[in-house]
Every structure is written in C-alpha cells, then in structure tokens.
Design a protein around this motif. Structure first.
Motif, PDB file in Angstrom:
ATOM      1  N   PRO A 105       0.851  -1.192   0.000  1.00 45.07           N
ATOM      2  CA  PRO A 105       0.000   0.000   0.000  1.00 45.07           C
ATOM      3  C   PRO A 105       0.891   1.249   0.000  1.00 45.07           C
ATOM      4  CG  PRO A 105      -0.632  -1.518   1.759  1.00 45.07           C
ATOM      5  CD  PRO A 105       0.619  -2.060   1.145  1.00 45.07           C
ATOM      6  N   ASN A 106       0.637   2.165  -0.913  1.00 47.41           N
ATOM      7  CA  ASN A 106       1.472   3.360  -0.953  1.00 47.41           C
ATOM      8  C   ASN A 106       0.650   4.639  -1.016  1.00 47.41           C
ATOM      9  OD1 ASN A 106       0.544   2.894  -3.516  1.00 47.41           O
ATOM     10  ND2 ASN A 106       2.471   3.309  -4.546  1.00 47.41           N
ATOM     11  N   PRO A 107      -0.201   4.862   0.006  1.00 46.28           N
ATOM     12  CA  PRO A 107      -0.927   6.130   0.009  1.00 46.28           C
ATOM     13  C   PRO A 107       0.058   7.288   0.122  1.00 46.28           C
ATOM     14  CG  PRO A 107      -1.153   5.026   2.121  1.00 46.28           C
ATOM     15  CD  PRO A 107      -0.474   4.060   1.200  1.00 46.28           C
ATOM     16  N   PHE A 108      -0.352   8.438  -0.382  1.00 46.49           N
ATOM     17  CA  PHE A 108       0.490   9.619  -0.232  1.00 46.49           C
ATOM     18  C   PHE A 108       0.507  10.039   1.232  1.00 46.49           C
ATOM     19  CE2 PHE A 108      -1.226  10.361  -4.642  1.00 46.49           C
ATOM     20  CZ  PHE A 108      -0.051  10.012  -5.276  1.00 46.49           C
ATOM     21  N   PRO A 109       1.584  10.690   1.669  1.00 43.10           N
ATOM     22  CA  PRO A 109       1.629  11.176   3.056  1.00 43.10           C
ATOM     23  C   PRO A 109       0.761  12.411   3.225  1.00 43.10           C
ATOM     24  CG  PRO A 109       3.637  11.766   1.895  1.00 43.10           C
ATOM     25  CD  PRO A 109       2.833  10.943   0.938  1.00 43.10           C
ATOM     26  N   LYS A 110      -0.499  12.256   2.882  1.00 45.34           N
ATOM     27  CA  LYS A 110      -1.456  13.348   2.983  1.00 45.34           C
ATOM     28  C   LYS A 110      -2.682  12.808   3.718  1.00 45.34           C
ATOM     29  CE  LYS A 110      -0.180  14.905  -1.703  1.00 45.34           C
ATOM     30  NZ  LYS A 110       0.304  16.264  -1.568  1.00 45.34           N
ATOM     31  N   SER A 111      -3.705  13.650   3.846  1.00 42.15           N
ATOM     32  CA  SER A 111      -4.918  13.187   4.513  1.00 42.15           C
ATOM     33  C   SER A 111      -5.645  12.175   3.616  1.00 42.15           C
ATOM     34  CB  SER A 111      -5.840  14.367   4.809  1.00 42.15           C
ATOM     35  OG  SER A 111      -6.392  14.847   3.609  1.00 42.15           O
ATOM     36  N   ILE A 112      -6.573  11.438   4.233  1.00 41.46           N
ATOM     37  CA  ILE A 112      -7.358  10.464   3.487  1.00 41.46           C
ATOM     38  C   ILE A 112      -8.094  11.163   2.353  1.00 41.46           C
ATOM     39  CG2 ILE A 112      -9.339   8.911   3.681  1.00 41.46           C
ATOM     40  CD1 ILE A 112      -8.404   8.437   6.634  1.00 41.46           C
ATOM     41  N   TYR A 113      -8.707  12.283   2.680  1.00 42.85           N
ATOM     42  CA  TYR A 113      -9.442  13.059   1.683  1.00 42.85           C
ATOM     43  C   TYR A 113      -8.535  13.448   0.523  1.00 42.85           C
ATOM     44  CZ  TYR A 113     -12.547  16.703  -0.132  1.00 42.85           C
ATOM     45  OH  TYR A 113     -13.355  17.467  -0.932  1.00 42.85           O
ATOM     46  N   GLU A 114      -7.369  13.993   0.864  1.00 47.20           N
ATOM     47  CA  GLU A 114      -6.451  14.471  -0.175  1.00 47.20           C
ATOM     48  C   GLU A 114      -5.960  13.338  -1.066  1.00 47.20           C
ATOM     49  OE1 GLU A 114      -5.183  17.256  -1.546  1.00 47.20           O
ATOM     50  OE2 GLU A 114      -6.898  18.072  -0.479  1.00 47.20           O
ATOM     51  N   ASN A 115      -5.802  12.154  -0.478  1.00 44.26           N
ATOM     52  CA  ASN A 115      -5.352  11.027  -1.276  1.00 44.26           C
ATOM     53  C   ASN A 115      -6.300  10.756  -2.441  1.00 44.26           C
ATOM     54  OD1 ASN A 115      -3.031   8.950  -0.723  1.00 44.26           O
ATOM     55  ND2 ASN A 115      -3.484   9.936   1.236  1.00 44.26           N
ATOM     56  N   ILE A 116      -7.611  10.882  -2.161  1.00 44.58           N
ATOM     57  CA  ILE A 116      -8.604  10.629  -3.206  1.00 44.58           C
ATOM     58  C   ILE A 116      -8.704  11.832  -4.134  1.00 44.58           C
ATOM     59  CG2 ILE A 116     -10.977   9.967  -3.671  1.00 44.58           C
ATOM     60  CD1 ILE A 116      -9.847   7.931  -1.917  1.00 44.58           C
ATOM     61  N   ALA A 117      -8.732  13.025  -3.526  1.00 45.52           N
ATOM     62  CA  ALA A 117      -8.988  14.231  -4.321  1.00 45.52           C
ATOM     63  C   ALA A 117      -7.812  14.565  -5.231  1.00 45.52           C
ATOM     64  CB  ALA A 117      -9.285  15.410  -3.378  1.00 45.52           C
ATOM     65  N   TRP A 118      -6.626  14.101  -4.833  1.00 38.93           N
ATOM     66  CA  TRP A 118      -5.409  14.491  -5.554  1.00 38.93           C
ATOM     67  C   TRP A 118      -5.470  14.147  -7.042  1.00 38.93           C
ATOM     68  CZ3 TRP A 118      -1.166  12.382  -8.146  1.00 38.93           C
ATOM     69  CH2 TRP A 118      -0.034  13.193  -8.198  1.00 38.93           C
ATOM     70  N   GLY A 119      -5.780  12.897  -7.309  1.00 39.01           N
ATOM     71  CA  GLY A 119      -5.806  12.447  -8.702  1.00 39.01           C
ATOM     72  C   GLY A 119      -6.864  13.187  -9.505  1.00 39.01           C
ATOM     73  N   ALA A 120      -8.019  13.426  -8.864  1.00 35.88           N
ATOM     74  CA  ALA A 120      -9.081  14.138  -9.555  1.00 35.88           C
ATOM     75  C   ALA A 120      -8.623  15.558  -9.891  1.00 35.88           C
ATOM     76  CB  ALA A 120     -10.332  14.183  -8.675  1.00 35.88           C
ATOM     77  N   ARG A 121      -7.983  16.186  -8.947  1.00 33.57           N
ATOM     78  CA  ARG A 121      -7.531  17.565  -9.162  1.00 33.57           C
ATOM     79  C   ARG A 121      -6.540  17.663 -10.295  1.00 33.57           C
ATOM     80  NH1 ARG A 121      -6.518  18.759  -3.634  1.00 33.57           N
ATOM     81  NH2 ARG A 121      -8.487  19.448  -2.753  1.00 33.57           N
ATOM     82  N   ILE A 122      -5.521  16.792 -10.275  1.00 34.53           N
ATOM     83  CA  ILE A 122      -4.524  16.917 -11.331  1.00 34.53           C
ATOM     84  C   ILE A 122      -5.106  16.547 -12.687  1.00 34.53           C
ATOM     85  CG2 ILE A 122      -2.504  16.527  -9.856  1.00 34.53           C
ATOM     86  CD1 ILE A 122      -2.467  13.689 -11.188  1.00 34.53           C
ATOM     87  N   ASN A 123      -6.217  15.804 -12.675  1.00 34.16           N
ATOM     88  CA  ASN A 123      -6.842  15.476 -13.954  1.00 34.16           C
ATOM     89  C   ASN A 123      -7.904  16.501 -14.340  1.00 34.16           C
ATOM     90  OD1 ASN A 123      -5.501  13.044 -14.791  1.00 34.16           O
ATOM     91  ND2 ASN A 123      -6.413  12.082 -13.001  1.00 34.16           N
ATOM     92  N   GLY A 124      -7.937  17.604 -13.626  1.00 29.86           N
ATOM     93  CA  GLY A 124      -8.851  18.685 -13.971  1.00 29.86           C
ATOM     94  C   GLY A 124     -10.309  18.346 -13.737  1.00 29.86           C
ATOM     95  N   TYR A 125     -10.586  17.593 -12.667  1.00 30.79           N
ATOM     96  CA  TYR A 125     -11.965  17.211 -12.350  1.00 30.79           C
ATOM     97  C   TYR A 125     -12.791  18.446 -12.005  1.00 30.79           C
ATOM     98  CZ  TYR A 125     -15.762  14.784  -9.906  1.00 30.79           C
ATOM     99  OH  TYR A 125     -16.981  14.310  -9.503  1.00 30.79           O
ATOM    100  N   ARG A 126     -13.963  18.579 -12.632  1.00 24.52           N
ATOM    101  CA  ARG A 126     -14.749  19.797 -12.460  1.00 24.52           C
ATOM    102  C   ARG A 126     -15.901  19.619 -11.477  1.00 24.52           C
ATOM    103  NH1 ARG A 126     -11.889  23.096 -13.800  1.00 24.52           N
ATOM    104  NH2 ARG A 126     -10.904  23.338 -15.831  1.00 24.52           N
ATOM    105  N   GLY A 127     -16.202  18.387 -11.115  1.00 23.41           N
ATOM    106  CA  GLY A 127     -17.379  18.129 -10.290  1.00 23.41           C
ATOM    107  C   GLY A 127     -17.152  18.445  -8.811  1.00 23.41           C
ATOM    108  N   HIS A 128     -17.990  17.871  -8.004  1.00 27.47           N
ATOM    109  CA  HIS A 128     -17.969  18.134  -6.575  1.00 27.47           C
ATOM    110  C   HIS A 128     -17.004  17.151  -5.907  1.00 27.47           C
ATOM    111  CE1 HIS A 128     -19.559  19.170  -2.649  1.00 27.47           C
ATOM    112  NE2 HIS A 128     -20.105  20.204  -3.246  1.00 27.47           N
ATOM    113  N   LEU A 129     -15.927  17.697  -5.364  1.00 24.55           N
ATOM    114  CA  LEU A 129     -14.881  16.814  -4.832  1.00 24.55           C
ATOM    115  C   LEU A 129     -15.370  15.977  -3.653  1.00 24.55           C
ATOM    116  CD1 LEU A 129     -11.467  18.678  -4.895  1.00 24.55           C
ATOM    117  CD2 LEU A 129     -12.069  16.540  -6.000  1.00 24.55           C
TER     118      LEU A 129
END
Lengths: 295, 269
Positions: free
Chosen positions: B109-133
């Motif tokens: 398991p290699n989660p990022f050293p960030k919060s649980i929320y940020e781990n999920i939101a990170w990929g969406a953000r860098i992919n330009g996700y426009r919806g509700h995080l």
C-alpha cells in the motif's frame, strides 16, 4: 592474556579522554565567550546596548543595527537561495539523467570548498560594479551585494541537504503519482517535494546558519556602515553585520575595555542566534526520525 | 495490422469484449529479455489473474499495460499493446494519458503522506476534475468499502490507517480517476488473511464496472477471485512467456498444457 586486557583498557581510556576533552573544549569556548562578553552588561546600560546607534568611540554600543544588518543580508540570501537551490536539487535528483547527476554532484561539492575570501574578491570586482550599474546605487558595496555572495555560499549546503531529502522520499510515492496519470512535473511538485518538506526546511535552516556566521566575504562587499537598515531601499544601501563588526574592530580594541567586552557580547548574540537556528533544523530532523519516515 | 478490439482467444466467450490486448510483446531490461512474444487478451469487466513462478515476468507484463516499465531507464518494449484500437506504444501516445485510463494498485500500500481526503482528491484535481470533490471522495471510498471506516476522519493522515485500509484507500484512489482498467500487482501480498479476503471481495464487486488485471503468486487467490487466468513461465534464458490463458475454472480443472498442470498441482514453483 593479561597484556591484551591492559592494552584494551589503555585504548578505551584514550578514546574516553579524547571524547571528553572535545566536549570540554567546546564548553570552554562558551565559558570564555561569556566571561569576556557578560561584563558589558555592567558597563553599558541595557537601553544603550540594545539601542540603534553603534559608535563605540562615543560610548554608543547599540547592537540593533548590526543584528538587523545580519538578519537582512541573511534572510535575503536565503530567500534567493531557497528557490534556486530547491530547483537545482529537484533537477539533479529527479530530472537529470544519471551521467549528468554524476557530474553535477561533485561540482556542487567543489562549490562548497571555495574559500570565502575568494568569493569576496569576486563580489568586490564583479558583483559590486554590476549592482552599482544595474540597480543604480551610489556604491556597489550594499546589503544586496552581500546577499548575492551569501546566496552563492549557501547554495551548496542547501542543494546537498535538499537533494538528500528528495532522495529519502520512497520510490513508491513516485510510482503512485505517475500511475495516477500525473505528469512528471505534477508528481515532483505535488508529491515528492511536499513529502520532503521537513528536509527542505532543514536545508534552508542549515544554509541560514552558515550564512549568518559568514564573515570575510560579507565584510568585503557590504560597505560596513553601521546604520539601521530600516528604509524601504535598505537592501540597496551599505549595511554592517555582526560578524563584520567583530572582525573589523577586534584588532584595534584595547583588551578589557568596554568596547572589547561589547564585541564579545556580539559574539554571544551571534552564538545564540546560530544555536537557535541549528536547533530548529535538528528538531525537524529528529521529528522526522521519530515518525519513522518523511511525512 | 488493424486495431480490432475483439479478442482472438481460442475459447471465445459470447459477448465478451477485449479491454486491452498484448500482441507479440517483448520486453527487455538492457540485454536481458524479460518477456518473450506474449499474446494476451484481457476481457472487459472481468478479473484476469496472471499467475506463474517467481521471476517469470508477471509484474513486467502488468506494468507494460500502463507503460510503467519505461520508468526503468534500461527498459525497451517491442510489439504492441492495443487499447481502444490504438497501440499505446505508438510514438504519438502520451503515457500520462494511458495511465489516466489504466489505473494501478501496487504490491505494498502506498498512500500519499497526505490526509485520506487528499489522497482521493489528488488524482481528480490533477486530472482537472470539475465536479464536486466531496461527493467524489465519498463515492470512491464507498466503492472501496472504506467509507464506514473513515467517514469521521477524512482529514487524518492516510498513513495512520491499517495496511488493509491503506490498500483499499489505494483502490479508492485509483477508482477516483475513473479508469477503464485497474492493474493490481500482488495487491494482498503485504496483508493479513482477513484484509486479503476483503480486497478480494471488493474486486469481485468492482468487476461489474471495471476491468481488473491482477498479478498473484497465490493460486488459491487466483482461483477464488478471477474469471480468466493467464499462466506464465520462464524459458532456459529466464525470459517469461505465456503458457496458456483461459477461463479460470477450465485452467484449474482441465489445463491444456502439461506445465500448467504441474504448476497448479504444486509440482514446482
């Protein structure tokens, strides 16, 4: 049998004595500094000592302009060096191909070995005229000139320590970032650098500790006017640091005089500031170890 | 060669499309050939297990599906991997784009050293996700059967979770960027048996929506969880090759190849 036990004992004792004497010598330096510096508190009123004017000939021993001078030059230097150094560390660690890394790393270390007086020459003959012509200052010997030279001196430390911090980031974070469709740049900037944050702060702190204690190069290029650097354009005017003051005035001061004690007191202040900076850096390192990895 | 998306398996399954397909794939590390002439079809919305003895190129196979192999400087790939009618190794294809569509879960398991929320939101953000995080985070965590465990501590560090939870977080993180295929490299090998069962259960549920390719050294796991199985071995030069591929039940009960039979009955490996 008996013989070997005796030699074992001798070696152990020798090592013990050497170890303790190192500690003792460091303590002695500090005691010496205190003994020579503390008397200033009885000879000069505290408001004078913490005042805004440093004119030892007229009995004014205000160290504030010197402290602010050091802080201004150092903080500016780190503000320039941190982005440059971080970018270099990222390039060396994450972007450069293997052969380039093999060339760059030793070169950065050579940079650290340049004697500060040589950098002083460089500052006086190259940077100072450039500052005067480009920034239109009255003299090239200004705070910003000192900052630029200190930037140069701080960079090797900063790059090496920051690079180690980046190197300590587990490869799995890189893989995770890239596997999620992040570009190399996004992975570096949003995963690796944040993960190495505490190490990068340590790098900046160690570089700052080095910069604030630097004497020769700074004395050669900052103009050494003991004035309060509080104008908006203080960076473009001459300034005097704590280190330059001690180095410049120690030679011509009468031993045991108030001025002599005041110079040692500057040494104590400098020691305390450097100690605080290094402690902050050390704490970041220890905190990191306690967490068992980089946060 | 035309980019046909239909699998050319010897035992076709009605109405099964092909999600990704390796054609005459060779992978080298320097002069060492790690994979030799692999033709492998992965069916859509199925779980395909890749099994075989250690060092037979299972992980290399997996990582060639999302071009992760090329992070190894000496790695070279020949042949084709067809995805959406395109060879992902064509010069015009951006590996970043490939990895956005083909997610990956790693062995540890290699989660990022960030919060649980940020781990999920990170990929969406860098992919330009426009919806509700917030919604995306909740949905992804629910799909990964992790929502109930973490709903009250989304802002806590992901590193505080247990190993099994971390791995489910990694699955949630992969789901959040809405890939078509999820590659898993021995996803349960670092977990205890209970956490392993949870991951397997999760994979079976998610297979209704996603295509899974899972590398495992655990044959029971392959038998429990997968619909299709591909068996790899290595030849005398230690180059990995595909021995046979087919529906898991057939491959385990009635292998066509003698080497497969020897392996699954535990005669070697």
């Amino acid at each position: 049998m008996h013989n070997s036990r005796w030699s074992e004992f001798a070696v152990e004792s020798l090592i013990r004595v050497l170890g303790f004497s190192t500690v003792g010598l460091v303590a002695l330096i500090f005691v010496f500094l205190l003994r020579e510096g503390l008397p200033v508190l009885s000879e000069v009123a505290l408001p004078n000592f913490l005042g805004r004017a440093w004119y030892p000939t007229f009995g004014s021993f205000g160290i504030l302009p010197l402290v602010l001078g050091s802080v201004l030059v150092t903080v500016t230097a780190i503000a320039i060096a941190l982005p440059l150094g971080l970018a270099t560390a990222v390039f060396v660690r994450e972007v450069a191909p293997g052969w380039a890394r093999e060339i760059l790393k030793p070169m950065i270390e050579v940079l650290a070995g340049i004697p500060s007086v040589v950098l002083g020459f460089f500052g006086m003959t190259m940077v100072a005229p450039w500052v005067r012509q480009t920034l239109g200052t009255a003299t090239g010997l200004t705070a910003i000139t000192g900052s630029l030279i200190l930037t140069y001196m701080a960079l090797p430390t900063l790059i090496s320590v920051a690079e180690d911090a980046l190197d300590a980031v587990p490869k799995s974070y890189r893989d995770a970032g890239l596997a999620m469709g992040a570009t190399q740049w996004q992975t570096i900037w949003r995963v690796i650098v944040p993960a190495a944050r505490s190490g990068i702060v340590t790098a900046a702190m160690l570089a700052m500790g080095r910069a604030i204690g630097e004497t020769m190069a700074v004395m050669m290029v900052t103009g050494n006017a003991a004035r309060m650097p509080t104008e908006w354009d203080a960076l473009l005017r001459p300034v005097r640091t704590m280190t330059a003051t001690v180095a410049a005035e120690m030679g011509e001061v009468a031993k045991g005089s108030t001025h002599y004690h005041a110079l040692f007191a500057i040494g104590i202040v400098l020691f305390v500031i450097t100690f605080a900076i290094n402690m902050t850096a050390a704490r970041a390192i220890f905190a990191k170890r306690r967490r068992g990895g980089l946060r | 060669m035309t980019g046909s998306a239909v699998c050319q398996t010897s035992r076709p399954i009605p109405d099964a499309g092909c999600a990704i397909e390796a054609r005459s794939l060779h992978v080298y590390y320097g002069i060492f050939r790690a994979l030799k002439d692999v033709d492998l079809q992965i069916e859509r919305q199925k779980i395909t297990a890749i099994i075989g003895p250690s060092g037979c190129g299972k992980s290399t196979m997996l990582r060639s599906f999302n071009r992760m192999n090329e992070l190894v400087p000496s790695c070279r790939t020949e042949g084709k991997v067809m995805f959406r009618n395109r060879n992902i190794y064509d010069s015009g294809v951006d590996p970043v784009e490939v990895r956005r569509r083909i997610g990956m879960v790693f062995q540890r398991p290699n989660p990022f050293p960030k919060s649980i929320y940020e781990n999920i939101a990170w990929g969406a953000r860098i992919n330009g996700y426009r919806g509700h995080l917030d919604e995306l985070v909740e949905e992804s965590l629910r799909l990964a059967a992790l929502w109930e465990d973490v709903r009250d501590k989304l802002q806590q560090s992901a590193l505080a979770l247990s190993g099994g939870q971390q791995q489910r977080l990694c699955i949630a993180r992969a789901i959040a960027i809405r890939p078509e295929i999820i590659l898993m490299d021995e996803p349960a090998s670092a977990l205890d048996p209970i956490a392993t069962l949870k991951i397997e259960e999760l994979m079976r549920e998610l297979a209704e929506r996603y295509t899974f390719v899972v590398v495992t050294h655990n044959m029971q796991q392959a038998a429990r969880v997968s619909h299709q199985t591909a068996f790899f071995m290595m030849d005398a030069d230690r180059a990995g090759y595909l021995v046979e591929q087919g529906p898991t039940r057939d491959l385990f009960t009635n292998p066509r190849d003698r080497r497969t039979e020897d392996y699954i009955t535990g005669r070697f490996g």
